[in-house]
Structure formats: structure tokens, C-alpha cells
Scaffold this motif. Structure first.
Motif, short mmCIF file in Angstrom:
data_model
loop_
_atom_site.label_atom_id
_atom_site.label_comp_id
_atom_site.label_asym_id
_atom_site.label_seq_id
_atom_site.Cartn_x
_atom_site.Cartn_y
_atom_site.Cartn_z
N LEU A 99 35.16 -110.09 -68.28
CA LEU A 99 34.36 -109.10 -67.52
C LEU A 99 34.17 -109.57 -66.28
CD1 LEU A 99 33.46 -109.02 -71.13
CD2 LEU A 99 30.75 -108.90 -69.93
N ASP A 100 34.61 -108.56 -65.42
CA ASP A 100 34.57 -108.65 -63.97
C ASP A 100 33.38 -107.84 -63.60
OD1 ASP A 100 34.56 -108.02 -61.09
OD2 ASP A 100 36.74 -107.34 -61.43
N MET A 101 32.29 -108.52 -62.99
CA MET A 101 30.84 -108.19 -62.48
C MET A 101 30.79 -107.62 -60.75
SD MET A 101 29.87 -108.94 -65.87
CE MET A 101 27.90 -108.84 -65.26
N ARG A 102 32.17 -106.90 -60.60
CA ARG A 102 31.51 -106.55 -59.33
C ARG A 102 31.02 -105.10 -59.00
NH1 ARG A 102 37.80 -106.01 -57.31
NH2 ARG A 102 37.96 -107.65 -58.27
N ARG A 103 30.79 -104.35 -59.76
CA ARG A 103 29.84 -103.15 -59.87
C ARG A 103 28.14 -103.46 -60.05
NH1 ARG A 103 30.35 -100.12 -64.97
NH2 ARG A 103 29.53 -97.84 -63.48
N MET A 104 28.03 -104.66 -60.27
CA MET A 104 26.58 -105.20 -60.22
C MET A 104 26.69 -105.92 -59.08
SD MET A 104 26.40 -105.98 -64.36
CE MET A 104 23.76 -106.46 -63.86
N ASP A 105 25.85 -105.29 -58.05
CA ASP A 105 26.67 -105.92 -56.64
C ASP A 105 25.10 -105.29 -55.82
OD1 ASP A 105 26.85 -103.61 -55.99
OD2 ASP A 105 28.72 -103.22 -54.64
N ARG A 106 23.99 -104.78 -56.44
CA ARG A 106 22.32 -105.04 -55.69
C ARG A 106 21.99 -105.55 -55.08
NH1 ARG A 106 20.08 -101.04 -59.58
NH2 ARG A 106 20.62 -102.46 -60.91
N ILE A 107 21.23 -106.09 -54.10
CA ILE A 107 20.40 -106.74 -53.68
C ILE A 107 19.02 -106.14 -53.90
CG2 ILE A 107 19.17 -107.94 -51.91
CD1 ILE A 107 21.74 -108.07 -50.26
N LEU A 108 18.06 -106.40 -55.35
CA LEU A 108 17.02 -105.74 -55.79
C LEU A 108 15.47 -106.16 -55.01
CD1 LEU A 108 18.04 -106.39 -60.20
CD2 LEU A 108 18.39 -104.43 -58.12
N GLU A 109 15.76 -106.94 -54.45
CA GLU A 109 14.90 -107.11 -53.67
C GLU A 109 15.00 -108.68 -52.32
OE1 GLU A 109 9.79 -108.62 -54.53
OE2 GLU A 109 11.15 -108.66 -56.33
N ILE A 110 14.49 -108.86 -51.74
CA ILE A 110 13.86 -109.13 -50.51
C ILE A 110 12.43 -109.59 -50.51
CG2 ILE A 110 14.64 -110.44 -48.19
CD1 ILE A 110 16.89 -109.15 -48.25
N ASP A 111 12.16 -110.53 -50.86
CA ASP A 111 10.31 -110.80 -51.08
C ASP A 111 10.02 -111.57 -49.63
OD1 ASP A 111 7.75 -111.73 -51.17
OD2 ASP A 111 8.22 -112.06 -53.25
N GLU A 112 9.83 -110.34 -48.36
CA GLU A 112 9.63 -111.78 -47.21
C GLU A 112 8.15 -112.68 -47.04
OE1 GLU A 112 9.30 -109.28 -43.53
OE2 GLU A 112 10.89 -107.77 -44.94
N LYS A 113 7.83 -112.53 -47.77
CA LYS A 113 5.96 -113.36 -48.33
C LYS A 113 6.36 -114.30 -49.01
CE LYS A 113 1.41 -113.45 -49.38
NZ LYS A 113 0.25 -112.59 -50.22
N ASN A 114 6.97 -114.56 -49.91
CA ASN A 114 7.32 -115.64 -50.69
C ASN A 114 8.50 -115.97 -50.90
OD1 ASN A 114 4.83 -115.73 -52.02
ND2 ASN A 114 5.77 -113.54 -53.17
N MET A 115 9.72 -115.84 -50.00
CA MET A 115 10.98 -115.74 -49.20
C MET A 115 11.94 -116.10 -50.27
SD MET A 115 9.32 -118.95 -46.66
CE MET A 115 10.93 -119.11 -45.87
N TYR A 116 12.26 -114.88 -51.09
CA TYR A 116 12.96 -115.13 -52.34
C TYR A 116 14.08 -113.78 -52.83
CZ TYR A 116 10.48 -112.83 -56.05
OH TYR A 116 8.88 -111.70 -56.39
N ALA A 117 14.85 -113.95 -52.49
CA ALA A 117 15.45 -112.27 -52.75
C ALA A 117 16.68 -112.26 -54.57
CB ALA A 117 17.47 -113.03 -52.54
N VAL A 118 16.53 -111.29 -55.44
CA VAL A 118 16.68 -110.63 -56.43
C VAL A 118 17.90 -110.05 -56.16
CG1 VAL A 118 15.66 -109.93 -58.82
CG2 VAL A 118 13.83 -110.69 -57.46
#
Length: 550
Positions: A99-118
Motif C-alpha cells: 500500500l503506497d499512501m502517497r495519494r493521502m497527502d492532505r494537511i487536514l487542519e492546523i490548530d493555531e491556538k492549541n498548536m497541533y496539525a492533523v
């Protein structure tokens, strides 16, 4: 194994016929030469990872679930990988679906207040870092470089790098996980599993993050991680890095609130004392013993080449004869690089005063030749972006790390010179690059801004030359023997031997059991065996998830 046509069609119906192939030419492009993977045979011996049954490029979590469920129905092994660092990302058996996962390449969220990325599996470090910087944040990049998957390093390996000092090891940064279990069921950890968002990776009871990762990461052997959240940390620099220069001498001018230095020390004890004082004082943004990867005798000459676009490797011998290069090489034997970053100008000025006091107490000094603007700015960009991983292979075409001492600063420094001298004697035999013995690179810090250092002694060799390959294998065997005799344990040179054998396939069970029984804590692998029985009843992964039966 030839995948039956009805199964091939069923898998194609899941991902789309354009996203599946069993063409031998395509499958061969998903094979890995076993030069850098604890086996070290390389292309001279025509030793590669096995050719899988088919390669699939899923695009959604639902597609991954459907693939895994079909694999369970027909008892087909599968292996997911994102950016394919070393042999861990490739099949261990012929009948495996890659399984080559390269198609799933999205940054879904950057939460600036809580300082994390999904993020999804295909998000590489450079992309996440660039987007985070626009929000005044930064991402920890693993030592494997900015072209590697952040999800893979957080969920499936350990992700050490220069920003350990401020940002922690990558597994420390892992928050909520979306995990397609080996059965095809979907599991969400921590606060995500309670419908409360991504902000926390843990919940009541046993650590499911620990269960998911196992010992040193499961490396694709226990289902598929399709999304995760990772901590971000403050970035006091510009929204975009102002890159200047010509390849390979790219550099970034220092903002006023940044300082970048190479520092060196009169003894290894002074080096360790400085590390402890840095941690206790709470200063520093990035810290790494970086350019010693080229070798104690070669590092400054290589820096001169890499910061001057008119120079090439062909100039190395001439540059080594330069008296100034020889002086700086001698001056910087026991060195590391550090970047100070202040949230304000006053902050960085205080940090610099504190750092100067640390150098005064330990007898250390700033290596002035490394602080010339063109080198200093190149070093800053190198440590922030980690975009130079091709240099790992620049001398011989392959490399691997020996020893890999991990522990408090004075643990590694106690044995650093012994390990360097041991390697230096082997370098004289001609099989590996003669670089001065000390090629030990790694982070200055880890847990909570301190705690640990890593000493990976780079060993460069030619994987197309029999003498070099055979000599390298002899050297690594000798490293393992020395490590066992000295109580250091088995080094990085054999980190994958318990999962993959010299033929590129799964290590036989008797050998795996011998390795695990000889470890300091065999019970950890017995516990993982029970986890695998519960979560992966058909055992459709591989032995990178390490287990030991009772």
C-alpha cells in the motif's frame, strides 16, 4: 504469488483501476536494495526486498478499510508505507500487497491556538513546516529529512532530529490517531476516540498510543495509520524562509532574533557538562552534532565544498591540504551545532549571555570559521529544513549507523573516543570510507528539552563493490561484538536483523526468538505477542512488530 484476477478486480474496484498494478516492472520499482538495513549486502549481491503481489494507492480511510477487510477474507499480507525510508517500508514476503499512501497527502487542519496539525500519511516534513510557519508555528522534522512522512515517524518509528531540544522526539509529539486495525476495523485513540477532537493522544487506562506503536514503532506491521495529530511549537521567524544562493550552497539570512553556532570543547566531559547546562538553563531551539556525519577528519573540508557552488567532491583532497582547514578540523574535534531563537530580541540576547556563560564554565568556544556569514546562514537553513539527506550517500553510495549509543550526555561521551578509535582502525583496512573514526552524529536533547543524546556513527561504503560490502559486514559484526562485550548492547548496525534476514525475507523464528530472549526485557516482546493475537488474529503484517511467544 500471482494475484488471482477476481481479487485484482475487487481491489481495483476499491481504489480505481488506475491506482493498482501488478506489472512486474512497476512492482520492481517497489523493491529496496538491502544496503542500508542491517543486512548491508546491497546490489553487488543482487539482494533486494521481495516483489509484492500488487501495489495499491488508496485515497481515503474507507478505501484502506475495504482493502484490509478483503485481505482478511483471503489471508493476504499487506504492508503500508508513506515515503519508504529504508527496508522497513517494503514487503518481507512475495505474496504481500504494497500500500503506497502517497495519494493521502492532505494537511487536514492546523490548530493555531492549541498548536497541533492533523495530517495524512503522505504529508512530508517540508510541506507541513512551510504551512505551519505561515501560522507562526513549526514542526519537528526527523533526522531522515524533510522529504519523509511526519505521520510515519510519529506513529511507526522514533523521529529523532535537531529540534528534539525544543520540540521533543517525534513519538512525544503524537496526539490523536485514526488507525485502521489489522482486521479492517477503525480505531481512534485518546480524545479523538471520545469525540472531543485531536488534542490528546491518551485516555483512561493503558496507553493505546503505546499499543499502536509497540517497541520502536510497528513500521507498517500492525494495520494502517490513516490520520494523526502532531504537536507543533512556536516559530519566531518569518512566515517563509528567505532562501538565497546556488545549489548546493543554499542559505537563509539570520533574523535578528536568531543565533547559530558551532561550538567545541577541550574534553568530552566538558561537552557533556555543556549539554546538561543548556538543558538546565532552558535555552536553545535546535541542537545537533550534525557535520561529524562526514567524519572528524573530513567535516570542515566538506562544509567548505558544500557552501561554495564552484567546488565539488573532486576538490576534497586539495582542500584537506589547506592549513586553515587542518587547523579548524583539529579545533572542532568535540563539537556540536546549536541555534538559539528568541521570542523577542531581548530573549535571544539573554539566551546568548547564558550560553556564553556555559562556554566559560566548561572551557568551550565558538568555532569562528563556522560562523562566517556564508557558512552560518547555510548551517541555519540546513538545521531548520533538513533538506540535505542525499549527503548521507555522497561518499560511497550507501551508509549505515554503527553503535548508536543512546542515553544521557555523559553516557555517550564516556565511550565516544573508544568507539571512534575502534572504527578508525577498521577504516585503515580500506573497505569503508576513511573519515577519522568519529562520524558520530545525533541530537543534543530529547525528552522535555533534555535527557538523552544519540550517537550514530555513520559508516559509508560502496554497495556495488564486493570488497567494500564484505568488509563493511565484517566491521558491523565486530561492532556488535564490541557492544555486547562493553555492555552497550546491539547497535544500530543490527537494528533490523530481528525482522529481515540476509535473503531479504522474514528472519526465521528461531533466530528472532534468540535475539528477543537475549534482550534486557524479553517480557516486552511477550506482551506484544498478546497484543498481536488480539488485534491481528490472522497475522497479516510482518515481523517488524516484534513478538516473542511464551
Amino acid at each position: 504469488m500471482t494475484l488471482p484476477r477476481h481479487l485484482y478486480k475487487a481491489l481495483g474496484d476499491i481504489v480505481g483501476q488506475a491506482n493498482i498494478s501488478d506489472d512486474p516492472a512497476v512492482l520492481d520499482s517497489y523493491r529496496y536494495s538491502l544496503a542500508h538495513t542491517a543486512i548491508h549486502l546491497g546490489p553487488y549481491y543482487d539482494t533486494f526486498t521481495p516483489r509484492g503481489a500488487a501495489v495499491l494507492l488508496p485515497g481515503t480511510t474507507e478505501e484502506v478499510q475495504a482493502i484490509v477487510r478483503l485481505c482478511n477474507q483471503h489471508t493476504i499480507r499487506f504492508k503500508a508505507s508513506s515515503t519508504f525510508w529504508s527496508a522497513q517500508g517494503y514487503p518481507s514476503e512475495d505474496d504481500t500487497l504494497q500500500l503506497d499512501m502517497r495519494r493521502m497527502d492532505r494537511i487536514l487542519e492546523i490548530d493555531e491556538k492549541n498548536m497541533y496539525a492533523v495530517i495524512e500519511p503522505g504529508v512530508i516534513g517540508a510541506t507541513l513546516q512551510a504551512e505551519a510557519m505561515k501560522a507562526g508555528l513549526n514542526a519537528h522534522l526527523p533526522g531522515s529529512g524533510c522529504s519523509c512522512s511526519i505521520l510515519a515517524t510519529a506513529t511507526s518509528y522514533f523521529g529523532s532530529g535537531p529540534s528534539n531540544l525544543y520540540g521533543g522526539w517525534q513519538y512525544d509529539n503524537l496526539l490523536g490517531i485514526e488507525w485502521v486495525l489489522p482486521t479492517g476495523d477503525l480505531f481512534r485513540t485518546g480524545s479523538l476516540g471520545s469525540g472531543c477532537g485531536w488534542f490528546c493522544g491518551e485516555g483512561p487506562g493503558p496507553s493505546m498510543k503505546g499499543v499502536a506503536r509497540g517497541f520502536l514503532g510497528a513500521k507498517g506491521a500492525m494495520g494502517v495509520f490513516t490520520q494523526c495529530a502532531v504537536k507543533l511549537f512556536a516559530w519566531p521567524g518569518p512566515p517563509t524562509l528567505p532562501v538565497e544562493g546556488i545549489v548546493p550552497a543554499y542559505r537563509t539570512p539570520l533574523p535578528r532574533n536568531f543565533r547559530a553556532y558551532t561550538v567545541a570543547f577541550p574534553t568530552w566531559k566538558a561537552w557533556a557538562d555543556a549539554a546538561y547546562l543548556i538543558w538546565e538553563t532552558g535555552i536553545g531551539y535546535l541542537a545537533h552534532r550534525q557535520y561529524t556525519m562526514f567524519g572528524r577528519d573530513l567535516k570542515f573540508a566538506m562544509v567548505k565544498i558544500l557552501t561554495d557552488p564552484t567546488k565539488t567532491l573532486g576538490d576534497l583532497e586539495e582542500i584537506l591540504e589547506d592549513p586553515q582547514v587542518q587547523r579548524v578540523t583539529e579545533e572542532s574535534k568535540r563539537d556540536f551545532q546549536i541555534v538559539l531563537a528568541g521570542m523577542t530580541t531581548r530573549d535571544v540576547e539573554w539566551q546568548e549571555k547564558a550560553f556564553d556563560e556555559i562556554l566559560a564554565r566548561t572551557g568551550g568556544w565558538k568555532v569562528e570559521a563556522m560562523n562566517e556569514p556564508e557558512i552560518n546562514q547555510w548551517m541555519l537553513l540546513y538545521l531548520i529544513r533538513l533538506g540535505h539527506k542525499n549527503l548521507n550517500l555522497v561518499f560511497g553510495g550507501s551508509y549505515d549507523g554503527a553503535f548508536g549509543l543512546v542515553g544521557p550526555a555523559d553516557y555517550g561521551t564516556t565511550y565516544a573516543e573508544e568507539a571512534a578509535e575502534f572504527k578508525k582502525e577498521w577504516e585503515k583496512r580500506g573497505a569503508v570510507v576513511q573519515a577519522g573514526g568519529d562520524c558520530m552524529m545525533g541530537p543534543i536533547g530529547g525528552m522535555g528539552g533534555g535527557g538523552t543524546c544519540l550517537w550514530e556513527n555513520f559508516t559509508c561504503f560502496d554497495p556495488y563493490d564486493r570488497e567494500s560490502v564484505d568488509g563493511t559486514r565484517e566491521f558491523f559484526d565486530a561492532c556488535t561484538q564490541l557492544g555486547l562485550e562493553r555492555g552497550w548492547g546491539v547497535g544500530m548496525e543490527k537494528w533490523n536483523a530481528q525482522a529481515r534476514g540476509p535473503d531479504g525475507r522474514t528472519t526465521p523464528k528461531a533466530e528472532r526468538d534468540r535475539i528477543h530472549l537475549s534482550s534486557p526485557q524479553p517480557s516486552a516482546f511477550r506482551y506484544q505477542h498478546k497484543i498481536r493475537e488480539a488485534l491481528n488474529p490472522n497475522n497479516l503484517g510482518d515481523e517488524y512488530y516484534e513478538t516473542l511467544e511464551d
